[in-house]
Design an enzyme around this catalytic site. Structure first.
Site, short mmCIF file in Angstrom:
data_model
loop_
_atom_site.label_atom_id
_atom_site.label_comp_id
_atom_site.label_asym_id
_atom_site.label_seq_id
_atom_site.Cartn_x
_atom_site.Cartn_y
_atom_site.Cartn_z
N PHE A 8 -93.41 32.17 40.40
CA PHE A 8 -92.05 31.37 40.44
C PHE A 8 -90.80 32.41 40.40
O PHE A 8 -89.97 33.19 39.06
CB PHE A 8 -92.35 30.65 38.54
CG PHE A 8 -91.06 29.44 39.25
CD1 PHE A 8 -90.16 28.86 39.74
CD2 PHE A 8 -89.82 29.96 37.77
CE1 PHE A 8 -88.95 28.00 39.69
CE2 PHE A 8 -89.03 28.96 37.41
CZ PHE A 8 -88.71 27.83 39.09
N THR A 86 -97.18 32.64 45.30
CA THR A 86 -97.66 33.66 45.00
C THR A 86 -97.65 35.08 45.89
O THR A 86 -97.16 34.43 47.05
CB THR A 86 -98.61 33.75 44.19
OG1 THR A 86 -99.35 33.35 45.28
CG2 THR A 86 -99.05 32.15 43.13
N LYS A 113 -99.15 35.39 52.77
CA LYS A 113 -100.05 35.71 53.36
C LYS A 113 -101.46 36.11 53.63
O LYS A 113 -102.46 35.61 53.90
CB LYS A 113 -99.04 36.99 53.96
CG LYS A 113 -97.60 36.31 54.53
CD LYS A 113 -97.03 38.22 54.41
CE LYS A 113 -96.38 38.02 53.81
NZ LYS A 113 -95.02 39.40 53.35
N GLU A 136 -95.60 27.23 57.24
CA GLU A 136 -94.41 28.14 58.18
C GLU A 136 -93.90 29.24 57.53
O GLU A 136 -92.81 30.03 58.20
CB GLU A 136 -93.27 27.47 58.34
CG GLU A 136 -92.02 27.01 59.32
CD GLU A 136 -92.31 27.14 60.91
OE1 GLU A 136 -92.60 26.81 61.09
OE2 GLU A 136 -92.84 28.39 61.48
N VAL A 139 -94.97 32.99 58.15
CA VAL A 139 -94.89 34.06 59.72
C VAL A 139 -93.59 34.26 59.64
O VAL A 139 -92.92 33.40 60.07
CB VAL A 139 -95.47 33.70 59.83
CG1 VAL A 139 -95.60 34.65 61.54
CG2 VAL A 139 -97.00 33.65 60.32
N GLY A 141 -90.31 34.95 58.19
CA GLY A 141 -89.44 33.76 56.89
C GLY A 141 -89.50 32.41 57.76
O GLY A 141 -89.70 30.99 57.75
N GLU A 197 -92.38 44.80 50.50
CA GLU A 197 -93.43 44.41 50.23
C GLU A 197 -93.94 44.93 48.84
O GLU A 197 -92.84 46.18 48.52
CB GLU A 197 -94.52 44.10 50.76
CG GLU A 197 -94.87 43.68 52.02
CD GLU A 197 -95.06 42.39 51.86
OE1 GLU A 197 -95.34 41.78 50.91
OE2 GLU A 197 -94.11 42.08 52.77
N LYS A 212 -99.64 38.88 59.35
CA LYS A 212 -99.02 37.91 59.62
C LYS A 212 -99.92 37.02 60.91
O LYS A 212 -99.55 36.94 61.85
CB LYS A 212 -97.35 38.04 60.64
CG LYS A 212 -96.66 37.76 58.96
CD LYS A 212 -95.64 38.85 58.63
CE LYS A 212 -94.57 39.08 57.59
NZ LYS A 212 -93.52 39.97 57.64
N GLY A 303 -86.58 37.03 52.77
CA GLY A 303 -84.69 36.27 52.07
C GLY A 303 -85.14 35.54 51.27
O GLY A 303 -85.83 34.77 51.82
N1 HSE Z 1 -91.93 42.27 53.53
C1 HSE Z 1 -91.82 41.55 54.08
C2 HSE Z 1 -90.89 42.25 55.87
C3 HSE Z 1 -91.11 40.03 54.16
O1 HSE Z 1 -90.24 42.83 55.80
O2 HSE Z 1 -91.09 41.49 57.21
C4 HSE Z 1 -91.57 39.03 54.05
O3 HSE Z 1 -93.08 38.83 54.93
#
Ligand code: HSE
Length: 322
Positions: A8, A86, A113, A136, A139, A141, A197, A212, A303
């Protein structure tokens, strides 16, 4: 439909906020739903509660009200779908909640991931329990690549996928291209934007794109593991490299590539007029098929509401295909 939300933070709250804001519209499309439990590392809430109150409580108090753990919630509560959002952890602990749900026959929708740790095992577990694992949001967003590969292009042979799968690196490279600033200076700005990240070396060293790529490779039938990916990050790229590349009509992008011949993440020269010379935090991919030529897809790679949108898209798909 009974939904449990595990995780959350930004994405989990984004999903909950969209479920509240768009409830009428969502229910028209997927039928009645109820969030029966929410849990994260701060605590949990379950039973008879209002989703908007849980969001408010978490925001104001910085935690969820009960001490019952996410593990207990995942194991003991009764739900049809687990939305597992999470943080990615690259070991078995990252997929624990998903396994618990799938073993109970509940479907899982995730942005986590960590599925790269045992993609094939999780898919088998889902199938054996008559459940689905939808991913979905893991990978790119909200870039709709997984459904494109798994559904629309399901009867094509996918010869390969080349793409930009990390928004943080793409943002840094774009700023280097445009302003010739060193990468370390831009990284701190990228961190402030909230897309990097928790440990941004996972972004700039190409690890996040590599994870990814494992998911993408498995999606197109290449049973890759993280160790199979050859990875070079962007930490050694200098602004001068852009000057040289651009004189010749190229830019530099961190390209992730999956085909039967190559599983690689590395900085590559990309023609300035290529769609893969995309700018900012966007993600993009070029899919090479046997019968449909090349297909290009792009979208915001991270995002709160972008990722939540991908989760809701999976929710819709889950209901539609059941
Ligand atoms: N840290 C990742 C990026 C976030 O910059 O694409 C989305 O997985």
């Amino acid at each position: 439909m009974k939904i449990a939300i595990i995780g959350f933070g930004t994405v989990g709250q984004g999903v909950a906020e969209l479920l509240v804001a768009k409830r009428a519209e969502i229910e028209r499309k997927i039928g009645d739903f109820r969030v029966v439990a929410i849990a994260d590392l701060t605590g949990s809430i379950w039973g008879d509660f209002k989703l908007e109150d849980a969001i408010e409580y978490r925001r104001k108090k910085g935690r969820l009200p009960s001490d019952r753990s996410a593990k207990e919630i995942a194991e003991e509560e009764d739900y049809d779908v687990m939305i597992e959002v999470t943080t990615t952890r690259l070991d078995e602990s990252g997929i624990e909640y998903m396994k618990t749900a799938l073993k109970k026959g509940a479907s899982v929708i995730t942005s986590n991931k960590s599925i790269a740790v045992d993609f094939q095992g999780l898919m088998r577990l889902a199938e054996n329990n008559n459940a689905k694992l939808m991913y979905e949001a893991t990978v790119g967003g909200v870039m709709p690549i997984i459904r494109l590969l798994n559904s629309y292009l399901a009867l094509c042979e996918i010869i390969g996928v080349r793409g930009i799968l990390n928004g943080t690196c793409n943002y840094i490279l774009t700023r280097m291209e445009e302003e010739k600033l060193p990468y370390s200076q831009i990284l701190s700005e990228a961190k402030e934007m909230g897309i990097a990240e928790a440990n941004p070396s996972a972004d700039v060293e190409g690890i996040d794109a590599g994870i990814k790529l494992v998911i993408l490779a498995n999606t197109i039938g290449i049973p890759a593991k993280f160790e199979d990916i050859e990875i070079v990050g962007i930490t050694k790229i200098t602004p001068q490299a852009f000057t040289v590349a651009m004189q010749k009509g190229y830019t530099i992008r961190l390209i992730a590539e999956a085909s039967k011949k190559s599983l690689r993440v590395s900085p590559r020269l990309v023609p300035l007029n290529s769609p893969l010379a995309i700018k900012g935090t966007m993600n993009a991919a070029m899919i090479k098929t046997d019968t449909a030529g090349d297909i290009f897809v792009a979208g915001r790679g991270a995002g709160k509401f972008e990722t939540a949108t991908a989760i809701l898209s999976d929710l819709y798909e889950l209901v539609r295909t059941n």
